[in-house]
Design a protein around this motif. Structure first.
Motif, short mmCIF file in Angstrom:
data_model
loop_
_atom_site.label_atom_id
_atom_site.label_comp_id
_atom_site.label_asym_id
_atom_site.label_seq_id
_atom_site.Cartn_x
_atom_site.Cartn_y
_atom_site.Cartn_z
N LEU A 299 0.84 -1.20 0.00
CA LEU A 299 0.00 0.00 0.00
C LEU A 299 0.87 1.25 0.00
CD1 LEU A 299 -2.94 -0.44 2.55
CD2 LEU A 299 -3.00 -0.61 0.08
N MET A 300 0.42 2.28 -0.70
CA MET A 300 1.02 3.62 -0.64
C MET A 300 -0.01 4.59 -0.08
SD MET A 300 2.84 4.27 -4.30
CE MET A 300 3.85 3.06 -5.14
N MET A 301 0.34 5.27 1.00
CA MET A 301 -0.48 6.36 1.51
C MET A 301 0.18 7.66 1.07
SD MET A 301 -3.18 7.27 3.26
CE MET A 301 -3.67 6.05 4.48
N ILE A 302 -0.53 8.47 0.30
CA ILE A 302 0.04 9.68 -0.31
C ILE A 302 -0.70 10.92 0.22
CG2 ILE A 302 0.49 10.87 -2.49
CD1 ILE A 302 0.27 8.07 -3.85
N LEU A 364 8.89 2.14 -6.78
CA LEU A 364 7.78 2.72 -7.55
C LEU A 364 7.29 4.02 -6.92
CD1 LEU A 364 6.09 1.95 -10.08
CD2 LEU A 364 4.42 0.95 -8.51
N ALA A 365 7.24 4.04 -5.58
CA ALA A 365 6.79 5.23 -4.86
C ALA A 365 7.76 6.39 -5.07
CB ALA A 365 6.64 4.92 -3.38
N GLU A 366 9.03 6.10 -5.07
CA GLU A 366 10.04 7.16 -5.29
C GLU A 366 9.94 7.72 -6.71
OE1 GLU A 366 12.82 9.93 -4.70
OE2 GLU A 366 11.96 8.64 -3.12
N ASP A 367 9.73 6.85 -7.67
CA ASP A 367 9.56 7.31 -9.05
C ASP A 367 8.31 8.19 -9.18
OD1 ASP A 367 10.15 7.02 -12.05
OD2 ASP A 367 8.07 6.32 -11.91
N LEU A 368 7.23 7.79 -8.50
CA LEU A 368 5.99 8.57 -8.52
C LEU A 368 6.20 9.93 -7.87
CD1 LEU A 368 2.90 8.79 -8.98
CD2 LEU A 368 2.61 7.69 -6.74
N ARG A 423 9.11 13.12 0.41
CA ARG A 423 9.95 11.92 0.48
C ARG A 423 9.08 10.67 0.66
NH1 ARG A 423 14.14 13.26 3.73
NH2 ARG A 423 13.55 15.44 3.46
N VAL A 424 9.76 9.50 0.56
CA VAL A 424 9.09 8.20 0.71
C VAL A 424 9.66 7.52 1.94
CG1 VAL A 424 8.67 5.94 -0.32
CG2 VAL A 424 8.73 7.97 -1.77
N CYS A 425 8.81 7.00 2.80
CA CYS A 425 9.25 6.30 4.01
C CYS A 425 8.46 5.02 4.22
CB CYS A 425 9.09 7.19 5.24
SG CYS A 425 10.26 8.56 5.32
#
Length: 427
Positions: A299-302, A364-368, A423-425
């Motif tokens: 999951l990604m929470m954005i 993938l999250a970092e690319d997004l 950032r992504v964590c």
């Protein structure tokens, strides 16, 4: 009749006279038969012969005439019998069709699924009219672009591919006239060019019927049957197809409205992404599936950084524009991994990635994040950029529970906020 009877007595009269002369000559005169008597006797016999010959000829002609008349009567009776059989067959076919029509209506009344309605209507006319031969096509109308989309087909040749997904000249004719169409023999139909149809879609068409599905003057779709055999369809076939199309129009409209209502219920009005309620329901099912198949799920929470500032500086309309842009970026950037996207609430978005482990999800999250940061957004004629903070959590590494998976992704997102945003964590 008196003339005929008198003329028929002449040979007999001659014969009697000649016989009497012979008798008189032989008995009373005791002389041999002379030449005159012989001549009269001969003429009498010839006359009798000619008479009976003509009589026989007349009788033969009369018999022949009676035979011809009888043959004509027999042919008329045979034609009448043939017509009666055809009418009986047509009546039996109509009874069968209308008996099945009742069953079709019952099936349509209990279904609000568009796919089911389309399949039932197509299968019914393909079976009852075409006898499962040839091709049956069902098109839906795209009202936005005013074009046809082929959504379902039945065919007796499984290897045949329908190339004209948006219809051909026949379908365009029905779309333009909003009326039924019958082509009994394409070669003899001046309205269409057979060579042009063959170029459009490399399949042979000799006969077809087509009927629009119309409701409240709105064209919903089109139902069509076609055959490689000329003269395969009749006016009765077209009338029955039109009747099925009329009955199906109401069912199709109801199903489309129901589908639209369902879509509105599970999609966010602003971004077009799934709602929180629908996403959570799908997540529960997907978690169970992945656990059963021993697969990964991430999951990604954005969250949009400083979103309140955009509202304060440019107004709430500008905030809506930002939310829409982020939604579009999520769709375009993650299309290849087939994600489930959700507007979780306010400026938060949630992304489900089935089959991806935590490491791949982080990449993938970092690319997004980078794509969103580089995207230029115009707000009130001002160019601006936005950034996002993304938290990632994965199954089964972080948890095996769907609710906890959302909580951990949310916790990771707040961790990214605390570290300075953009950032992504992960936990």
């Amino acid at each position: 009749m008196p003339l005929k009877n008198s003329s028929s007595k002449i040979p007999v009269f001659l014969l009697i006279i000649s016989f009497c002369l012979l008798l008189f000559n032989s008995v009373f005169l005791h002389e041999k038969i002379n030449l005159v008597v012989s001549l009269v006797f001969t003429l009498a016999n010839i006359s009798i012969f000619i008479y009976f010959l003509k009589l026989s000829s007349r009788k033969s002609a009369l018999i022949k005439s009676e035979i011809e008349h009888s043959s004509e009567q027999i042919n008329i009776i045979n034609v009448d019998i043939q017509k009666s059989r055809q009418l009986a067959k047509a009546l039996k076919l109509k009874i069968t069709r209308y008996d099945n029509l009742k069953k079709i209506i019952e099936k349509l009344n209990v279904s609000l699924k568009t796919d089911t309605v389309i399949r039932e209507l197509t299968a019914a006319v393909y079976s009852l009219i075409s006898d499962n031969r040839g091709i049956a096509l069902f098109y839906l109308v795209d009202n936005q672009y005013q074009r046809l989309n082929l959504v379902y087909s039945l065919k007796d040749d499984s290897d045949l591919v329908i190339l004209s997904k948006e219809g051909d000249i026949f379908d365009q004719w029905v779309l333009r006239h909003s009326n039924q169409l019958i082509v009994e023999d394409l070669k003899n139909d001046f309205r269409f060019d057979p060579e042009k149809t063959l170029l459009q879609d490399r399949r042979q068409i000799f006969s077809l019927i087509s009927s629009p599905l119309v409701s409240h003057d709105s064209l919903l779709g089109l139902l069509r049957l076609e055959s490689k055999k000329a003269g395969f369809f009749t006016q009765d076939d077209l009338r029955f197809l039109a009747l099925v199309a009329d009955l199906g129009s109401a069912a199709l409209e109801n199903s489309l409205l129901f589908h639209k209502k369902e879509e509105l219920a599970i999609h966010d009005d602003l971004t077009g992404l799934f709602t929180k309620h629908h996403f959570v329901s799908r997540l529960k099912d997907e978690v169970k599936r992945c656990q059963r198949l021993d697969q990964y799920l991430s999951l990604m929470m954005i969250d949009i950084d400083f979103f309140k500032q955009y509202n304060d500086k440019f107004g709430h309309t500008a905030g809506d524009i930002v939310l829409k842009k982020v939604g579009l970026l999520l769709k375009s950037s993650l299309r290849e991994v087939n994600p489930l996207l959700c507007r979780f609430g306010g400026e938060e978005f949630l992304v489900m990635l089935s089959g991806l482990n935590k490491q791949k999800a982080l990449v993938l999250a970092e690319d997004l994040r980078g794509r969103i940061e580089k995207k230029t957004i115009i707000l009130r004629r001002n160019e601006t950029h936005i950034t996002v903070s993304i938290g990632v959590a994965s199954l089964p590494l972080d948890t095996k529970d769907d609710d906890e998976l959302i909580q951990k992704a949310d916790k990771a997102m707040y961790k990214a906020k605390e570290k300075g945003r953009n950032r992504v964590c992960s936990i």
